[in-house]
Write an enzyme that holds these catalytic residues in place. Structure first.
Site, mmCIF file in Angstrom:
data_model
loop_
_atom_site.group_PDB
_atom_site.id
_atom_site.type_symbol
_atom_site.label_atom_id
_atom_site.label_comp_id
_atom_site.label_asym_id
_atom_site.label_seq_id
_atom_site.Cartn_x
_atom_site.Cartn_y
_atom_site.Cartn_z
ATOM 1 N N ALA A 43 0.836 -1.216 0.000
ATOM 2 C CA ALA A 43 0.000 0.000 0.000
ATOM 3 C C ALA A 43 0.868 1.262 0.000
ATOM 4 O O ALA A 43 1.940 1.267 0.607
ATOM 5 C CB ALA A 43 -0.920 -0.004 1.214
ATOM 6 N N PRO A 44 0.402 2.294 -0.709
ATOM 7 C CA PRO A 44 -0.875 2.420 -1.427
ATOM 8 C C PRO A 44 -0.884 1.836 -2.834
ATOM 9 O O PRO A 44 -1.921 1.844 -3.481
ATOM 10 C CB PRO A 44 -1.089 3.929 -1.468
ATOM 11 C CG PRO A 44 0.298 4.485 -1.528
ATOM 12 C CD PRO A 44 1.131 3.584 -0.650
ATOM 13 N N GLY A 76 1.912 2.282 -5.397
ATOM 14 C CA GLY A 76 2.754 2.882 -6.414
ATOM 15 C C GLY A 76 3.756 1.919 -7.015
ATOM 16 O O GLY A 76 3.829 1.735 -8.237
ATOM 17 N N ARG A 99 -5.408 0.236 4.804
ATOM 18 C CA ARG A 99 -4.438 0.512 3.741
ATOM 19 C C ARG A 99 -4.587 -0.493 2.603
ATOM 20 O O ARG A 99 -4.375 -0.156 1.437
ATOM 21 C CB ARG A 99 -3.014 0.484 4.305
ATOM 22 C CG ARG A 99 -2.695 1.705 5.152
ATOM 23 C CD ARG A 99 -1.343 1.580 5.846
ATOM 24 N NE ARG A 99 -0.251 1.324 4.939
ATOM 25 C CZ ARG A 99 0.372 2.243 4.203
ATOM 26 N NH1 ARG A 99 -0.019 3.509 4.268
ATOM 27 N NH2 ARG A 99 1.383 1.916 3.417
ATOM 28 N N ASP A 113 9.373 -2.855 0.237
ATOM 29 C CA ASP A 113 9.426 -1.423 0.508
ATOM 30 C C ASP A 113 8.937 -1.251 1.939
ATOM 31 O O ASP A 113 7.758 -0.992 2.185
ATOM 32 C CB ASP A 113 8.549 -0.657 -0.483
ATOM 33 C CG ASP A 113 8.658 0.844 -0.311
ATOM 34 O OD1 ASP A 113 9.784 1.343 -0.162
ATOM 35 O OD2 ASP A 113 7.615 1.527 -0.304
ATOM 36 N N CYS A 137 12.278 4.863 2.481
ATOM 37 C CA CYS A 137 12.307 6.298 2.177
ATOM 38 C C CYS A 137 12.942 7.026 3.344
ATOM 39 O O CYS A 137 12.433 8.030 3.832
ATOM 40 C CB CYS A 137 10.907 6.831 1.866
ATOM 41 S SG CYS A 137 9.692 6.599 3.174
#
Length: 422
Positions: free
Chosen positions: A107-108, A110, A134, A174, A227
């Protein structure tokens, strides 16, 4: 808290002053063309704002538009609004059509839909998100982007690892992180930052990565991304992976800083695995309920120009079109498998919103083209004047489907209530 964060970054960066200065500048914005529906250059011609290419993603673009998602083409799934540096991780996997691919923390959506584009509708794509709210957002984006070969799950990584040991050719992790790379974009990232949170995230990431490695088939590839800038979550976790799983090989890694490249913060590392088996799983049930199949056959004869590839299965109350090689879904918390076609509504087939956005547009026989003014009314859920048709149709803008309606005396709106413009 922020003073401690800046102290750590000063120790980490030889050009810290430039980084500190960039924190007061606006964040980068980007979009990614959805090549399942449109080519990147064709999209450039449609959009009313300037696009500048992202170097690490051939279908990605920088935009300066304040709200780039406010066009009907976004509602039609022609592009995904995605921060530019976040586009760097998925291409490292070099995903190919026909592979088995997992996005473990999806999620979300990308990066998961980015992987889907490279698969071109072929193979098995599992998109997992353990948090239910989510996961529902993830499903909405999967449907909007027209991804027809995905299984959207809501499960803990440990549970998936028990079920899918040695199954996937490519895995993207991720992982949830401290978000240091998003300080310019998200106020919560600064408010929630602490050394303790960094340490907590690093420990959680190790658990998720251990599950991912267990699911990686021999000859497979794994990408770990965050990130954030913290070495505990990035470089130290890479070192931990290589120590704990010596059969992994680090192929490459990259770290994007906003004062050095045009993107917010991101880290990505690619690993390969040489040894190990490629597991098989029990296939899904052979066929859908016969009544549903008959209703679908009658409906699709008028709604579609051609037969869609795949296998029909009953999924809850509905009928779905799934990849031929789909594994059994028994005991797995699945929000959606493949392309949801519709359901039995009292002896009539009622098509799903996903069908309008997931079927190839050249396969749609029944369409209703709307003007720009009518599109806004449709997206608000309003009834529109008849287009002269009869029965179900795909509502389109400039030839691209937005959803469904039922034509007759008027064009009855069937755009999902949860997606309507307020």
């Amino acid at each position: 808290m922020m003073n401690e964060y800046l102290r750590r970054m000063r120790l980490q960066l030889p050009d810290f002053e430039k980084y500190e200065q960039c924190l007061s500048q606006p964040p980068y914005k980007g979009i990614r063309a959805n090549t399942l529906k449109i080519g990147a250059q064709e999209l450039k011609k449609l959009l009313p704002f300037a696009l500048d290419g992202v170097p690490w993603e051939s279908d990605g673009f920088y935009v300066t538009q304040e709200k780039p998602g406010k066009t009907p083409y976004h509602d039609a799934g022609l592009y995904y609004v995605q921060e530019p540096s976040a586009m760097c991780a998925a291409p490292l996997l070099d995903v190919r059509p026909g592979e088995r691919v997992l996005d473990l923390c999806s999620a979300p959506g990308g990066k998961g839909t980015q992987l889907a584009q490279k698969m071109q509708g072929q193979g098995i794509l599992v998109l997992n998100e353990k948090i239910p709210d989510r996961a529902r957002i993830l499903l909405q984006n999967v449907e909007r982007m027209g991804v027809a070969n995905a299984v959207v799950t809501c499960a803990d990584p440990e549970a998936l690892a028990q079920r899918f040991a040695g199954y996937f050719d490519k895995i993207l992790v991720d992982a949830p992180c401290s978000g240091e790379g998003m300080l310019r974009k998200e106020a919560a990232a600064a408010e929630n930052w602490s050394v303790q949170n960094v340490e907590m995230c690093a420990a959680r990431q190790k658990k998720i990565l251990a599950c991912a490695v267990k699911m990686l088939a021999g000859g497979g590839k794994l990408v770990y991304s965050t990130c954030t800038f913290s070495e505990e979550e990035d470089e130290r976790n890479v070192e931990w992976l290589l120590h704990e799983f010596p059969f992994l090989k680090l192929e490459e890694s990259r770290k994007i800083y906003p004062h050095r490249e045009r993107g917010e913060g991101h880290f990505a590392a690619l690993f390969s695995r040489d040894e190990g088996e490629r597991a098989r799983l029990r296939p899904a049930a052979a066929a859908a309920e016969k009544r549903l199949q008959t209703l679908w056959k009658d409906f699709s004869a008028a709604f579609l120009k051609q037969t869609l590839p795949g296998r029909l299965i009953s999924f809850g109350k509905g009928l779905s079109l799934v990849p031929e090689e789909l594994f059994t879904l028994d005991g797995l918390k699945v929000l959606r498998a493949g392309l949801l076609l519709g359901e039995d509504a009292g002896g009539r087939f009622e098509p799903a919103h996903a069908l309008a956005l997931g079927a190839p547009r050249d396969a749609l026989a029944s369409k209703a083209e709307l003007s720009e003014e009518e599109v806004q009314r449709y997206l608000r859920g309003e009834e529109l004047p008849s287009k002269g048709g009869k029965g179900w149709c795909a509502v389109c803008y400039n030839g691209y489907p937005l959803g469904l309606a039922k034509d007759g005396v008027a064009l009855k709106n069937h755009y999902p209530k949860g997606l309507r413009i307020k």
